[in-house]
Each structure stands twice: as structure tokens, then as C-alpha cells.
Design a protein around this motif. Structure first.
Motif, PDB file in Angstrom:
ATOM      1  N   TYR A 111       0.368   9.093  -5.472  1.00 13.56           N
ATOM      2  CA  TYR A 111       0.757  10.570  -4.783  1.00 13.56           C
ATOM      3  C   TYR A 111       2.011  11.202  -4.357  1.00 13.56           C
ATOM      4  N   GLY A 112       3.349   9.932  -4.959  1.00  7.89           N
ATOM      5  CA  GLY A 112       4.630  10.915  -4.776  1.00  7.89           C
ATOM      6  C   GLY A 112       5.002  12.029  -4.640  1.00  7.89           C
TER       7      GLY A 112
ATOM      8  N   ALA B 214       1.196  -1.669   0.255  1.00  7.35           N
ATOM      9  CA  ALA B 214       0.117   0.188  -0.191  1.00  7.35           C
ATOM     10  C   ALA B 214       0.850   1.375   0.059  1.00  7.35           C
ATOM     11  N   ILE B 215       2.069   0.944   0.862  1.00  6.18           N
ATOM     12  CA  ILE B 215       3.152   1.928   1.017  1.00  6.18           C
ATOM     13  C   ILE B 215       3.335   2.660  -0.271  1.00  6.18           C
TER      14      ILE B 215
ATOM     15  N   SER C 142       5.133  17.994  -4.359  1.00  3.24           N
ATOM     16  CA  SER C 142       5.311  19.257  -4.330  1.00  3.24           C
ATOM     17  C   SER C 142       4.537  20.332  -3.098  1.00  3.24           C
ATOM     18  N   ILE C 143       3.123  19.526  -2.542  1.00  2.00           N
ATOM     19  CA  ILE C 143       2.886  20.118  -1.183  1.00  2.00           C
ATOM     20  C   ILE C 143       3.977  20.269  -0.183  1.00  2.00           C
ATOM     21  N   ALA C 144       5.187  20.325  -0.044  1.00  2.00           N
ATOM     22  CA  ALA C 144       6.397  19.250   1.005  1.00  2.00           C
ATOM     23  C   ALA C 144       7.054  20.665   0.444  1.00  2.00           C
TER      24      ALA C 144
ATOM     25  N   PHE D 277      -6.748  13.103   1.826  1.00  2.63           N
ATOM     26  CA  PHE D 277      -6.444  12.826   3.131  1.00  2.63           C
ATOM     27  C   PHE D 277      -4.068  12.502   2.710  1.00  2.63           C
ATOM     28  N   LEU D 278      -3.510  12.445   1.763  1.00  6.32           N
ATOM     29  CA  LEU D 278      -2.641  12.300   2.165  1.00  6.32           C
ATOM     30  C   LEU D 278      -1.598  13.877   1.541  1.00  6.32           C
ATOM     31  N   GLY D 279      -2.348  14.557   1.299  1.00 12.09           N
ATOM     32  CA  GLY D 279      -1.707  15.977   0.884  1.00 12.09           C
ATOM     33  C   GLY D 279      -1.815  16.184   1.781  1.00 12.09           C
TER      34      GLY D 279
END
Length: 183
Positions: A25-26, A17-18, A31-33, A69-71
Motif C-alpha cells: 500500500y505504499g 507487518a510494516i 498518492s493520497i499524501a 484504514f491505512l489511507g
């Protein structure tokens, strides 16, 4: 792989899953980080922590939109790291500016039930904002883009973006007061 399948892998406690999350979504999470931290190494660290955060949160959570959720996990981890790294010297960088602008109307409380109440109120508020103003607000305060980048993406001038942000922050402040949300 679909989001539903990835979420099922988390529920089965399957470590793939990871890897599937990282594959799909990596780049999005990075890009968010990076927009918050402006550091490749720190961004990679936060994204790696995102996968652990997702592993620990799913289950019991079953997100409706895995990307958001991940974002959200990435954003929280990145802001926490940013605050930790700048605790002694405040200022500089787009993240500090964004956080200071938002703290004018939301306060600094970001823990426990107060944070959940504020998040829910913010969601209700954004549902009422005109689409263009909402897009400007989200690009600036979620993705932490500069005023210039936001203006380019929205086909506006920097002055128009600044005015839109100020008006939306003012409306948010009034909305939170009306909702009797402690700030």
C-alpha cells in the motif's frame, strides 16, 4: 500477502507487518499524501508516519479493509501537516480549497468524540447519495483531486462537477442539521 495475514503480523507484533504494508500500500498512501501536500518529501514523511500509526493502532483495532484504514491514517497525518505548514498563511493549493469547501457544512471541529460523530454521520450520508455524486464527492474531498481531474475521471465537465459538489455539500449541510450534529 493478503490483508488478513498482514493484520495478523501486526497482532503478533512482527515488524515485517510494516514492510508488507509498505510493499502493498505504499504507492496508494503516497498518492493520497501527495494530493494533499503536493510535495514528494512531505508525502514520504507522512507515509512513513502512517506505518508507525498503523503499528500503534493495530492492535487493538482490527480493520475490515486495510487499504482504507491505512489511507485514513495517511490522510489525517497529511492534513495535519498541511494545516501546520499553512497555519500562518492561509490559501493557495487544492487542499486549502477542499478544506474550506467542506468546512462550509462540517465546521472545523476535528477532535475527539465530535470528530467520530461527524465521521459516522458522513458515512450515513454518503450511503444515501447517488453513486455518481458520491464518486465525485469522494474524489474531490477524500483524494483531494482538482475539479478538472475529477471531471476527467467521471466523464463530466468541470461545471457539472462543481454543481454536483455544491448540491452534495448543500444536502450534507441539511443532513447534519437534521441529525442535530453540531458544526
Amino acid at each position: 500477502m493478503t490483508d488478513t495475514c498482514i493484520i495478523e503480523l501486526y497482532f503478533l507484533r512482527d515488524e515485517s507487518a510494516i514492510e508488507e504494508s509498505r510493499h502493498k500500500y505504499g504507492g496508494y498512501c503516497h498518492s493520497i499524501a501527495y494530493n494533499i501536500l503536493n510535495s514528494k518529501e512531505d508525502s514520504e514523511e507522512c507515509v512513513n508516519d502512517t506505518w508507525l500509526g498503523a503499528w500503534n493502532a493495530i492492535p487493538p483495532n482490527r480493520p475490515n479493509r486495510l487499504a482504507l484504514f491505512l489511507g485514513g491514517i495517511t490522510r489525517k497525518i497529511s492534513i495535519d501537516l498541511f494545516r501546520k505548514r499553512t497555519a500562518e498563511k492561509r490559501g493557495g493549493g487544492e487542499t486549502a480549497i477542499c478544506l474550506e469547501e467542506l468546512e462550509e457544512c462540517t465546521g472545523k471541529g476535528d477532535c475527539g468524540s465530535e470528530a467520530l460523530e461527524l465521521k459516522d454521520a458522513l458515512d450515513r450520508f454518503l450511503d444515501r447519495v447517488k453513486p455518481k455524486a458520491k464518486r465525485v464527492f469522494v474524489l474531490r474531498y477524500w483524494y483531494m483531486l482538482t475539479v478538472r481531474e475529477t471531471a476527467e475521471l467521471c466523464g463530466m465537465t468541470e461545471g457539472q462537477v462543481k454543481m454536483s459538489l455544491k448540491r452534495t455539500r448543500d444536502k450534507l449541510r441539511k443532513f447534519l442539521e437534521k441529525e442535530d450534529i453540531e458544526i
